[in-house]
Write a protein that holds these residues in place. Sequence first.
Motif, PDB file in Angstrom:
ATOM      1  N   UNK A  55      46.191  28.229  23.624  1.00  0.00           N
ATOM      2  CA  UNK A  55      46.228  27.972  25.060  1.00  0.00           C
ATOM      3  C   UNK A  55      45.152  28.664  25.864  1.00  0.00           C
ATOM      4  N   UNK A  56      44.306  29.453  25.229  1.00  0.00           N
ATOM      5  CA  UNK A  56      43.266  30.200  25.939  1.00  0.00           C
ATOM      6  C   UNK A  56      41.942  29.441  25.884  1.00  0.00           C
ATOM      7  N   UNK A  57      41.231  29.458  27.029  1.00  0.00           N
ATOM      8  CA  UNK A  57      39.936  28.802  27.127  1.00  0.00           C
ATOM      9  C   UNK A  57      38.932  29.769  27.749  1.00  0.00           C
ATOM     10  N   UNK A  58      37.704  29.698  27.269  1.00  0.00           N
ATOM     11  CA  UNK A  58      36.626  30.486  27.864  1.00  0.00           C
ATOM     12  C   UNK A  58      35.828  29.567  28.779  1.00  0.00           C
ATOM     13  N   UNK A 137      39.423  42.099  54.036  1.00  0.00           N
ATOM     14  CA  UNK A 137      38.976  43.483  53.839  1.00  0.00           C
ATOM     15  C   UNK A 137      39.048  43.948  52.389  1.00  0.00           C
ATOM     16  N   UNK A 138      39.977  43.369  51.616  1.00  0.00           N
ATOM     17  CA  UNK A 138      40.144  43.792  50.220  1.00  0.00           C
ATOM     18  C   UNK A 138      39.263  43.013  49.251  1.00  0.00           C
ATOM     19  N   UNK A 139      38.490  42.041  49.732  1.00  0.00           N
ATOM     20  CA  UNK A 139      37.600  41.294  48.846  1.00  0.00           C
ATOM     21  C   UNK A 139      36.406  42.158  48.436  1.00  0.00           C
ATOM     22  N   UNK A 140      35.999  42.130  47.173  1.00  0.00           N
ATOM     23  CA  UNK A 140      34.765  42.816  46.783  1.00  0.00           C
ATOM     24  C   UNK A 140      33.583  42.230  47.553  1.00  0.00           C
ATOM     25  N   UNK A 141      32.734  43.091  48.096  1.00  0.00           N
ATOM     26  CA  UNK A 141      31.622  42.619  48.922  1.00  0.00           C
ATOM     27  C   UNK A 141      30.420  43.543  48.746  1.00  0.00           C
ATOM     28  N   UNK A 142      29.846  43.575  47.539  1.00  0.00           N
ATOM     29  CA  UNK A 142      28.722  44.472  47.300  1.00  0.00           C
ATOM     30  C   UNK A 142      27.487  44.046  48.078  1.00  0.00           C
ATOM     31  N   UNK A 143      26.716  45.022  48.560  1.00  0.00           N
ATOM     32  CA  UNK A 143      25.490  44.707  49.301  1.00  0.00           C
ATOM     33  C   UNK A 143      24.454  44.064  48.387  1.00  0.00           C
ATOM     34  N   UNK A 144      24.358  44.559  47.147  1.00  0.00           N
ATOM     35  CA  UNK A 144      23.403  43.992  46.197  1.00  0.00           C
ATOM     36  C   UNK A 144      24.033  42.751  45.569  1.00  0.00           C
ATOM     37  N   UNK A 145      24.034  41.662  46.320  1.00  0.00           N
ATOM     38  CA  UNK A 145      24.748  40.467  45.882  1.00  0.00           C
ATOM     39  C   UNK A 145      24.191  39.910  44.586  1.00  0.00           C
ATOM     40  N   UNK A 146      22.872  40.020  44.388  1.00  0.00           N
ATOM     41  CA  UNK A 146      22.292  39.425  43.197  1.00  0.00           C
ATOM     42  C   UNK A 146      22.643  40.192  41.931  1.00  0.00           C
ATOM     43  N   UNK A 147      23.186  41.399  42.082  1.00  0.00           N
ATOM     44  CA  UNK A 147      23.576  42.177  40.907  1.00  0.00           C
ATOM     45  C   UNK A 147      25.077  42.094  40.627  1.00  0.00           C
ATOM     46  N   UNK A 148      25.795  41.399  41.477  1.00  0.00           N
ATOM     47  CA  UNK A 148      27.249  41.327  41.321  1.00  0.00           C
ATOM     48  C   UNK A 148      27.588  40.335  40.229  1.00  0.00           C
ATOM     49  N   UNK A 149      28.302  40.762  39.211  1.00  0.00           N
ATOM     50  CA  UNK A 149      28.604  39.896  38.086  1.00  0.00           C
ATOM     51  C   UNK A 149      29.916  39.151  38.336  1.00  0.00           C
ATOM     52  N   UNK A 150      29.812  37.844  38.441  1.00  0.00           N
ATOM     53  CA  UNK A 150      30.988  36.986  38.564  1.00  0.00           C
ATOM     54  C   UNK A 150      30.771  35.809  37.637  1.00  0.00           C
ATOM     55  N   UNK A 151      31.811  35.365  36.936  1.00  0.00           N
ATOM     56  CA  UNK A 151      31.592  34.244  36.031  1.00  0.00           C
ATOM     57  C   UNK A 151      31.190  33.018  36.817  1.00  0.00           C
ATOM     58  N   UNK A 152      31.572  32.946  38.095  1.00  0.00           N
ATOM     59  CA  UNK A 152      31.159  31.814  38.898  1.00  0.00           C
ATOM     60  C   UNK A 152      29.671  31.876  39.203  1.00  0.00           C
ATOM     61  N   UNK A 153      29.059  33.028  38.999  1.00  0.00           N
ATOM     62  CA  UNK A 153      27.625  33.127  39.156  1.00  0.00           C
ATOM     63  C   UNK A 153      26.906  32.941  37.838  1.00  0.00           C
ATOM     64  N   UNK A 154      27.612  32.656  36.767  1.00  0.00           N
ATOM     65  CA  UNK A 154      26.949  32.389  35.515  1.00  0.00           C
ATOM     66  C   UNK A 154      27.557  33.102  34.326  1.00  0.00           C
ATOM     67  N   UNK A 155      28.430  34.065  34.524  1.00  0.00           N
ATOM     68  CA  UNK A 155      29.051  34.750  33.402  1.00  0.00           C
ATOM     69  C   UNK A 155      30.274  33.960  32.940  1.00  0.00           C
ATOM     70  N   UNK A 156      31.042  34.510  32.015  1.00  0.00           N
ATOM     71  CA  UNK A 156      32.157  33.796  31.415  1.00  0.00           C
ATOM     72  C   UNK A 156      33.468  34.529  31.711  1.00  0.00           C
ATOM     73  N   UNK A 157      34.568  33.777  31.662  1.00  0.00           N
ATOM     74  CA  UNK A 157      35.882  34.376  31.815  1.00  0.00           C
ATOM     75  C   UNK A 157      36.852  33.644  30.900  1.00  0.00           C
ATOM     76  N   UNK A 158      37.797  34.371  30.346  1.00  0.00           N
ATOM     77  CA  UNK A 158      38.827  33.784  29.494  1.00  0.00           C
ATOM     78  C   UNK A 158      40.080  33.575  30.331  1.00  0.00           C
ATOM     79  N   UNK A 159      40.615  32.363  30.300  1.00  0.00           N
ATOM     80  CA  UNK A 159      41.772  32.024  31.116  1.00  0.00           C
ATOM     81  C   UNK A 159      42.904  31.537  30.230  1.00  0.00           C
ATOM     82  N   UNK A 160      44.123  31.761  30.708  1.00  0.00           N
ATOM     83  CA  UNK A 160      45.333  31.342  30.005  1.00  0.00           C
ATOM     84  C   UNK A 160      46.361  30.949  31.062  1.00  0.00           C
ATOM     85  N   UNK A 161      46.701  29.664  31.187  1.00  0.00           N
ATOM     86  CA  UNK A 161      47.636  29.243  32.236  1.00  0.00           C
ATOM     87  C   UNK A 161      49.031  29.817  32.073  1.00  0.00           C
ATOM     88  N   UNK A 162      49.361  30.321  30.877  1.00  0.00           N
ATOM     89  CA  UNK A 162      50.687  30.894  30.651  1.00  0.00           C
ATOM     90  C   UNK A 162      50.737  32.401  30.900  1.00  0.00           C
TER      91      UNK A 162
END
Length: 336
Positions: A55-58, A137-162
């Motif tokens: 059930x896990x997908x990357x 206010x609780x959202x991550x908001x780094x000033x160096x946006x281009x260095x912030x690692x998010x899978x939506x910016x190109x990295x990967x994440x493992x998800x499991x709906x269960x």
Amino acid sequence: MDNGEQPPGAVIRIERRDDPVNAVTEDDAARRAGAYPNLRVGAPLFGHAVDLGDGRWQVHALVDDAPQQARDTLASRLREQLADTADPDLAAELTATGQVLDWEKVDEVTVAGRRHRIVRADTFARFGPDGPEPPRPTDPDPREADRYESFLGGDDVIVDPDAPTGVAEAVLKVELLPAHYPRATVPADVYAQSVAAVRSHPNGVLLPTRYAVAEYVAGAWQPSSRAVATAQEARESIMFDFRWLIPRTGNPSEDEAAAYRQAADDLEASRADEVSVLGRRFRITRIETLLRFSSDGPEGPRPSDPDPDPPPEAHFAQLRAQGLLPDPDTPQEEHP
């Protein structure tokens, strides 16, 4: 946005988390849900995912606006894997799969026994009396946006709906899982497939929040940028427009160009979530993203999703047939 009952088969597991940071985040989410109670469905995002089993997908690079862009990204990743492998059997499989993706619109391929699927995610924005929800206010908001690692910016994440979630995330899933496009705002096939997806893919995973720019135009808020991984990236897109794009394409007077530059400087210094200049008003908007799941895995593209571009080799063949691209097997004249 239209909401119905929870889809049959939907399962939401909750895990209570008592750490202080999570308590503040969940309180923030509850406050914002009250202040911005209306959810609107936006344009989908596309990427690709690999079946890890159980059930896990990357999920990879869920950033594209159309399915073919995601197919091209998948083909590129497979070519990178081909360049790195010394296994002749895997190399042959990767080569054959890459050729299929270069010529055909396919949304699932199998390589080395693992399924690779083009996937589709719904996006949502909260609205209240004053417009779309800005960053929290609780959202991550780094000033160096281009260095912030998010899978939506190109990295990967493992998800499991269960997998269990926190209370705030579970409440949001309860809101989003039955949501579909309103009948009055989209073509009939888009509406019908949106409603059908609620039942065919009853579970889901919430992906990291995204951010976009909205402009207040003629009494309504309109999206004016693509969604990005951080609020700072969205601010920087406004600053780029004010400093470079508008002066070169908008034909402003010297005083107007100076006003845009000053607004960009002020936004850079303040890191505010809203900026106004010369009667125009812009806001950084928070975007929620839901990847829908069935028992077979994440949702793929829908037939009604715009997908105008052909695969690259098919496109090149069209251009050659039209005489707009030389045949690669035809010797080209050399010019001194």
